[in-house]
Design a protein around this motif. Structure first.
Motif, PDB file in Angstrom:
ATOM      1  N   ASP A 266       0.822  -1.215   0.000  1.00  0.00           N
ATOM      2  CA  ASP A 266       0.000   0.000   0.000  1.00  0.00           C
ATOM      3  C   ASP A 266       0.856   1.266   0.000  1.00  0.00           C
ATOM      4  N   LEU A 267       2.014   1.201   0.666  1.00  0.00           N
ATOM      5  CA  LEU A 267       2.927   2.343   0.697  1.00  0.00           C
ATOM      6  C   LEU A 267       3.754   2.467  -0.586  1.00  0.00           C
ATOM      7  N   GLY A 268       3.707   1.437  -1.419  1.00  0.00           N
ATOM      8  CA  GLY A 268       4.516   1.432  -2.638  1.00  0.00           C
ATOM      9  C   GLY A 268       5.938   0.957  -2.399  1.00  0.00           C
ATOM     10  N   TYR A 269       6.207   0.354  -1.228  1.00  0.00           N
ATOM     11  CA  TYR A 269       7.546  -0.094  -0.870  1.00  0.00           C
ATOM     12  C   TYR A 269       7.812  -1.543  -1.264  1.00  0.00           C
ATOM     13  N   ALA A 270       6.771  -2.272  -1.589  1.00  0.00           N
ATOM     14  CA  ALA A 270       6.914  -3.667  -2.025  1.00  0.00           C
ATOM     15  C   ALA A 270       5.854  -3.936  -3.083  1.00  0.00           C
ATOM     16  N   GLU A 271       6.096  -4.981  -3.840  1.00  0.00           N
ATOM     17  CA  GLU A 271       5.114  -5.401  -4.836  1.00  0.00           C
ATOM     18  C   GLU A 271       5.054  -6.916  -4.876  1.00  0.00           C
ATOM     19  N   ARG A 272       3.921  -7.406  -5.304  1.00  0.00           N
ATOM     20  CA  ARG A 272       3.721  -8.842  -5.440  1.00  0.00           C
ATOM     21  C   ARG A 272       3.751  -9.194  -6.921  1.00  0.00           C
ATOM     22  N   ARG A 273       4.195 -10.429  -7.196  1.00  0.00           N
ATOM     23  CA  ARG A 273       4.130 -10.942  -8.563  1.00  0.00           C
ATOM     24  C   ARG A 273       3.985 -12.451  -8.487  1.00  0.00           C
ATOM     25  N   GLN A 274       3.425 -12.993  -9.528  1.00  0.00           N
ATOM     26  CA  GLN A 274       3.245 -14.434  -9.580  1.00  0.00           C
ATOM     27  C   GLN A 274       4.597 -15.112  -9.769  1.00  0.00           C
ATOM     28  N   ASP A 275       4.818 -16.199  -9.062  1.00  0.00           N
ATOM     29  CA  ASP A 275       6.056 -16.976  -9.192  1.00  0.00           C
ATOM     30  C   ASP A 275       6.072 -17.604 -10.574  1.00  0.00           C
ATOM     31  N   PRO A 276       7.079 -17.295 -11.389  1.00  0.00           N
ATOM     32  CA  PRO A 276       7.117 -17.845 -12.751  1.00  0.00           C
ATOM     33  C   PRO A 276       7.291 -19.370 -12.787  1.00  0.00           C
ATOM     34  N   SER A 277       7.844 -19.938 -11.729  1.00  0.00           N
ATOM     35  CA  SER A 277       8.046 -21.389 -11.715  1.00  0.00           C
ATOM     36  C   SER A 277       6.886 -22.145 -11.065  1.00  0.00           C
TER      37      SER A 277
ATOM     38  N   GLY B 283       2.835 -21.044 -10.579  1.00  0.00           N
ATOM     39  CA  GLY B 283       1.783 -20.037 -10.683  1.00  0.00           C
ATOM     40  C   GLY B 283       0.866 -19.960  -9.483  1.00  0.00           C
ATOM     41  N   ARG B 284       0.922 -20.929  -8.595  1.00  0.00           N
ATOM     42  CA  ARG B 284       0.086 -20.898  -7.390  1.00  0.00           C
ATOM     43  C   ARG B 284       0.695 -20.029  -6.304  1.00  0.00           C
ATOM     44  N   ARG B 285       1.968 -19.726  -6.416  1.00  0.00           N
ATOM     45  CA  ARG B 285       2.675 -18.945  -5.395  1.00  0.00           C
ATOM     46  C   ARG B 285       2.808 -17.493  -5.824  1.00  0.00           C
ATOM     47  N   THR B 286       2.854 -16.637  -4.814  1.00  0.00           N
ATOM     48  CA  THR B 286       3.093 -15.213  -5.045  1.00  0.00           C
ATOM     49  C   THR B 286       4.405 -14.835  -4.384  1.00  0.00           C
ATOM     50  N   LEU B 287       5.192 -14.088  -5.102  1.00  0.00           N
ATOM     51  CA  LEU B 287       6.462 -13.590  -4.571  1.00  0.00           C
ATOM     52  C   LEU B 287       6.318 -12.111  -4.228  1.00  0.00           C
ATOM     53  N   VAL B 288       7.054 -11.689  -3.238  1.00  0.00           N
ATOM     54  CA  VAL B 288       7.063 -10.291  -2.808  1.00  0.00           C
ATOM     55  C   VAL B 288       8.480  -9.780  -2.991  1.00  0.00           C
TER      56      VAL B 288
END
Length: 141
Positions: A74-85, A87-92
């Protein structure tokens, strides 16, 4: 050194750690909490991670870390993305704004300590420096 002497020394060390932490938090000017700072620092040191891995590393529940990560997003200090290896996991991962905020906070805390260390005698500063060399192995993995 007796076990009681070691216990007393440990207690004194924990006390001074807490006092240093509180001293640095009183001059804090950003909106980032201590847990958010710790998570952001870990992301910057070790790279992207899952919320579960961050929680494990910081010794908190995944739900708590999820809230911490959401606040950083929310502060713009981190972002989430889907794990390319997987797809069920999210990376921060930390964002450039997160890295800049962490650096600003680090610099401000360093200035507070540097000012206080400058007030010590050269001999006492040398003793503090030597103490850090001695303490370093206590916190190595």
């Amino acid at each position: 050194m007796t076990p009681q002497d070691a216990a007393d020394l440990a207690s004194a060390l924990l006390t001074i750690h807490g006092r240093i932490r509180r001293t640095l938090l009183t001059g804090k000017s950003d909106e980032v909490t201590a847990s958010q700072t710790a998570a952001l620092g870990r992301l910057l040191r070790y790279g992207e991670s899952t919320v579960a891995d961050l929680a494990r590393a910081e010794g908190v529940r995944p739900q708590s870390m999820g809230a911490t990560v959401q606040a950083l997003v929310d502060l713009g200090y981190a972002e989430r993305r889907q794990d390319p290896s997987d797809g069920r996991r999210t990376l921060v991962r930390a964002t450039p704004a997160g890295a800049a905020a962490r650096e600003d906070a680090w610099s401000a805390r360093s200035r507070v300590l540097a000012d206080r260390l400058a007030a010590l005698t050269p001999e006492d500063r040398a003793t503090v420096a030597r103490s850090l060399e001695i303490l370093e192995p206590l916190v190595e993995p």
